[in-house]
Design a protein around this motif. Structure first.
Motif: not given
Length: 439
Positions: A345-348, A355-358, A426-429, A431-439
């Motif tokens: 949030f601060l970066r944005d 930033a890119y969040q995972y 990941f932005t204020l508008a 807040p996207f988080v990329m989730t890594f898991n098996i399909k």
């Protein structure tokens, strides 16, 4: 220099390159088309009178140094078999410990060695281990998959624990700026400068270096991007399971507190002078360190290397001018999501460079420990075949996905690379988080 390169190629050997200190030759790695240089010194051995001094220039060597063997690791308590991490990562460990430990390792595409015009992106990895354990060639860590994707990977050793972070009034009195401690972080800066100054010999681009780290390695990355001494050396940064920023200012110790802690420790064990401190054996010091509490010695705000905490540097817009990727595992060592959100949030809101969040959510097979702290290392280095766990085809596919995102970020400052945007910042508008898991 050109003669050495031609001679090596004529004999079908890996090219010889000239770096700070002398000539060095790598060897073929396990993967076709990859050359690895193991155990290149980036500073003088910090032994004898150099114990508890900032890293000094490399000692020059004669002839060609064959970089075919990993170096000794810093003295450390280690992780015994029978403990969780001992069973997970160190069950095959066979390493020699030494104060002579300031070495780095480089994996690069074989056709890039000696080719300065290649200008390949560089990943600079700092290992974790709570600032008192770890090394740059742990079982999870390997650069073959990075190099085959066109990225040069560098891993480093640095001084740990009492050897890397002891501050003391007598040590401070030796220095022109009146500070001591933080030697392990100074080592990291020295290694980063070495890479910047020498990586063109391996086909790397000194203007495109990404610093990455996990756990204490992630905390180290936060120190590097906060430090004025690494200014201009960092293009991108990845912070893995190292938190983000808290609601209050950082609580790192200052110079006086760090010196008081060090003096109290040394006095307790009879090391009442600098002469006695340097005369003590490494084994003695390590045993006292283990007995007294291994969290005693860590990086601190000294006013030179670290002028402020990462939290304050972020708020004051003093962080390295870089793109950031940050995240943690689902079942991490402590809850980190809120602190990571706050950083994003601060970066944005301040920098307008989100930033890119995972979130690494794969619960590893074989036990019920879940997506534990450090679980992603098997995937981001694509070393699943070294694990005792019953990894599946889906795990290998996940490792490919993780590696593609990590190497894309190193190349472009964007984990999507040149593909369409699937991982949104990941932005204020949003807040996207990329989730890594098996399909």
């Amino acid at each position: 220099m050109a003669v050495s390169l031609v001679v090596a190629l004529a004999w079908g050997q890996s090219p010889i390159v000239e770096v700070e200190g002398g000539l060095v030759q790598g060897v073929a790695s396990a993967s076709s088309g990859v050359t690895v240089f193991r155990g290149i010194p980036y500073a003088a051995p910090p032994v004898g009178n150099l114990r508890w001094k900032r890293p000094q220039p490399v000692v020059k060597w004669e002839g060609v140094r064959l970089a075919d063997t990993f170096s000794n690791i810093c003295w450390q308590p280690g992780n015994a078999v029978g403990t969780f991490y001992g069973n997970e990562f160190y069950w095959k460990e066979q390493t020699v410990q030494s104060e002579d430990c300031l070495y780095l390792n480089i994996w690069a595409p074989a056709d890039a060695i000696g080719q300065r015009e290649k200008k390949l992106p560089v990943a600079f990895w700092v290992h974790g281990g709570a600032y008192f354990n770890g090394y740059g060639h742990e079982i999870t860590m390997d650069g073959d998959a990075w190099a085959t994707r066109g990225v040069i990977l560098v891993t480093i050793n640095y001084r740990l624990g009492i050897f890397g972070f002891l501050a003391h009034p007598e040590l401070s009195a030796e220095t022109q700026d009146g500070t001591s401690g933080n030697y392990g972080t100074y080592d990291q800066v020295a290694a980063l400068k070495w890479v910047h100054d020498n990586i063109t010999q391996f086909g790397g681009d000194p203007s495109n270096i990404t610093v990455l780290g996990q756990s204490a390695g992630a905390a180290s990355i936060k120190n590097l991007v906060s430090s004025p001494l690494s200014k201009g050396l960092i293009r991108n940064a990845v912070i893995q399971s190292g938190g983000g920023i808290s609601e209050s200012s950082g609580s790192e110790a200052g110079q006086q507190q760090a010196e008081e802690t060090g003096k109290t420790f040394m006095d307790k064990f009879g090391y009442t002078s600098l002469k006695k401190m340097r005369a003590a054996s490494a084994e003695e010091l390590l045993n006292h360190f283990k007995a007294e509490g291994m969290g005693l010695f860590r990086p601190h705000i000294d006013g030179i290397l670290l002028k402020e905490s990462f939290d304050d540097a972020a708020r004051n817009q003093h962080l390295a001018d870089a793109e950031y990727m940050i995240g943690c595992t689902l079942d991490d060592i402590r809850p980190m999501g809120k602190q990571i959100d706050e950083f994003c949030f601060l970066r944005d809101s301040i920098d307008h460079r989100p930033a890119y969040q995972y979130l690494f959510a794969r619960k590893l097979p074989g036990t019920h420990d879940g997506a534990f702290h450090s679980a992603e290392l098997w995937y981001m280095f694509h070393t699943l075949d070294r694990s005792w766990r019953p990894m599946t085809a889906a795990d290998y596919k996940l490792a490919d996905e993780v590696m593609d995102c990590w190497t894309n970020f190193v190349k472009y400052g964007n984990p999507n690379g040149r593909s369409s945007e699937r991982w949104h910042p990941f932005t204020l508008a949003n807040p996207f988080v990329m989730t890594f898991n098996i399909k």
